[in-house]
Design an enzyme around this catalytic site. Structure first.
Site, mmCIF file in Angstrom:
data_model
loop_
_atom_site.group_PDB
_atom_site.id
_atom_site.type_symbol
_atom_site.label_atom_id
_atom_site.label_comp_id
_atom_site.label_asym_id
_atom_site.label_seq_id
_atom_site.Cartn_x
_atom_site.Cartn_y
_atom_site.Cartn_z
ATOM 1 N N CYS A 266 -10.894 3.717 0.315
ATOM 2 C CA CYS A 266 -9.450 3.871 0.496
ATOM 3 C C CYS A 266 -9.090 3.018 1.710
ATOM 4 O O CYS A 266 -9.794 3.069 2.729
ATOM 5 C CB CYS A 266 -9.125 5.335 0.763
ATOM 6 S SG CYS A 266 -7.442 5.623 1.333
ATOM 7 N N GLU B 143 -0.856 9.080 7.935
ATOM 8 C CA GLU B 143 0.570 8.759 7.750
ATOM 9 C C GLU B 143 1.464 9.586 8.671
ATOM 10 O O GLU B 143 2.611 9.217 8.898
ATOM 11 C CB GLU B 143 0.977 8.985 6.284
ATOM 12 C CG GLU B 143 0.445 7.936 5.323
ATOM 13 C CD GLU B 143 1.021 6.536 5.566
ATOM 14 O OE1 GLU B 143 2.192 6.420 5.923
ATOM 15 O OE2 GLU B 143 0.243 5.561 5.425
ATOM 16 N N HIS C 44 -6.907 3.177 3.882
ATOM 17 C CA HIS C 44 -6.549 3.876 5.125
ATOM 18 C C HIS C 44 -7.799 4.183 5.971
ATOM 19 O O HIS C 44 -7.706 4.296 7.195
ATOM 20 C CB HIS C 44 -5.870 5.222 4.829
ATOM 21 C CG HIS C 44 -4.416 5.127 4.468
ATOM 22 N ND1 HIS C 44 -4.001 4.614 3.267
ATOM 23 C CD2 HIS C 44 -3.300 5.498 5.141
ATOM 24 C CE1 HIS C 44 -2.661 4.686 3.223
ATOM 25 N NE2 HIS C 44 -2.227 5.213 4.347
ATOM 26 N N ASP D 283 0.872 -1.180 0.000
ATOM 27 C CA ASP D 283 0.000 0.000 0.000
ATOM 28 C C ASP D 283 0.909 1.229 0.000
ATOM 29 O O ASP D 283 2.117 1.125 0.216
ATOM 30 C CB ASP D 283 -0.890 0.000 1.255
ATOM 31 C CG ASP D 283 -1.786 1.239 1.319
ATOM 32 O OD1 ASP D 283 -2.352 1.637 0.279
ATOM 33 O OD2 ASP D 283 -1.914 1.838 2.410
HETATM 34 N N1 DGL Z 1 -4.607 3.327 0.891
HETATM 35 C C1 DGL Z 1 -4.609 4.038 -0.359
HETATM 36 C C2 DGL Z 1 -5.911 3.728 -1.102
HETATM 37 O O1 DGL Z 1 -6.574 2.783 -0.755
HETATM 38 C C3 DGL Z 1 -4.314 5.482 -0.126
HETATM 39 C C4 DGL Z 1 -4.067 6.244 -1.369
HETATM 40 C C5 DGL Z 1 -3.117 7.379 -1.249
HETATM 41 O O2 DGL Z 1 -1.971 7.150 -0.892
HETATM 42 O O3 DGL Z 1 -3.540 8.486 -1.579
HETATM 43 O O4 DGL Z 1 -6.267 4.383 -2.047
#
Ligand code: DGL
Length: 262
Positions: free
Chosen positions: A183, A151, A185, A10
């Site tokens: 997403c 993050e 996150h 990821d």
């Molecule tokens: N975890 C990523 C997703 O599912 C985050 C994307 C990003 O880094 O903007 O899209």
């Protein structure tokens, strides 16, 4: 090959929400996780940049002998998995926002999706909405800033609460009864989001579905690990390991975040 690890990557710690589900369903699998936090967020990058980064992540995981790769990032899944499948000879599992169950179960016929800019404008999302959300209004919202806050270790902060309200209250005004977290996150924020939306809105993510899909493919390809005597899990990050370590500590499995210069 069967006892080779599953690779997961990821743009950062978000894919750990997918790792949790895979770990629950497939406790005997060896796993290598790569958090490419140095390049987060992916959501504002071009398709070509996301493909290039995904290739690098794939090479890293292949150099650790992975037998299958879970692209635990919606942004990389929607933009790069087609390319990866065409260029590498191992199975790739992609994540996909849970629009289908949201649309199927919606009573108000209005569902919300919170995702990155790049996921929302992807062909895959367009096709999924066309296919499964006919007659349902899909209210899209780019979750600007959410990944960056997570993050930087500010998952539980006043900044996060006000940013979440800013993104979610306009969707509530449109009468959504399901909110899709597009997403990986965002499931870390489920409790905070639930507090904002109340109990009339159901929050959906795709973690469990991805774990099930991973199991199906491992079975199909005869790749299920049969030797569970010594299970190995490694969690790599190419940025400050503290953020990842905090999350691993919550999982309470005793794993350490490993800093890599990758
Ligand atoms: N975890 C990523 C997703 O599912 C985050 C994307 C990003 O880094 O903007 O899209």
């Amino acid at each position: 090959m069967r006892n080779s690890p599953i690779g997961i990557f990821d743009s950062g710690v978000g894919g750990l929400t997918i790792y949790e589900e895979i770990h629950r369903l497939l406790p005997d699998e060896n796993i290598i996780y790569l958090a490419d936090s140095k390049n987060a967020p992916y959501g504002e990058k071009s398709k070509q940049e996301i493909i290039n980064i995904s290739v690098k992540n794939t090479e890293f995981l292949l150099s650790h002998g992975c037998k299958l790769i879970v692209v635990a990032c919606n942004t990389a899944s929607t933009n790069a998995v087609k390319y990866l499948r065409e260029h590498y000879n191992i199975p790739f599992i992609r994540v996909q926002p849970a629009i289908k169950p949201a649309a199927l179960n919606s009573k108000t016929k209005v569902v919300g999706i919170l995702a990155t800019k790049s996921t929302l404008k992807s062909e895959l999302l367009y096709e999924t909405s066309q296919r499964f959300a006919q007659g349902v209004d899909v209210v899209e919202r780019v979750g600007v800033g959410l990944v960056t806050l997570i993050e930087s270790g500010k998952m539980h902060s006043e900044e996060m609460t006000s940013l979440l309200k800013k993104h979610i209250l306009p969707m509530l005004e449109k009468d959504i009864d399901h909110l899709v977290l597009g997403c990986t996150h965002y499931p870390f924020l489920t409790d905070q989001i639930q507090e904002i939306v109340g109990n009339k809105v159901r929050i959906l993510d795709s973690g469990e579905a991805i774990a099930r899909q991973t199991k199906v493919i491992l079975e199909q390809e005869n790749l299920i690990n049969l030797d569970a005597t010594e299970i190995k899990r490694r969690f790599y990050t190419n940025k400050d390991p503290e953020v990842m370590q905090k999350i691993l500590d919550e999982f309470d499995e005793g794993f350490k975040a490993i800093k890599t210069n990758f």
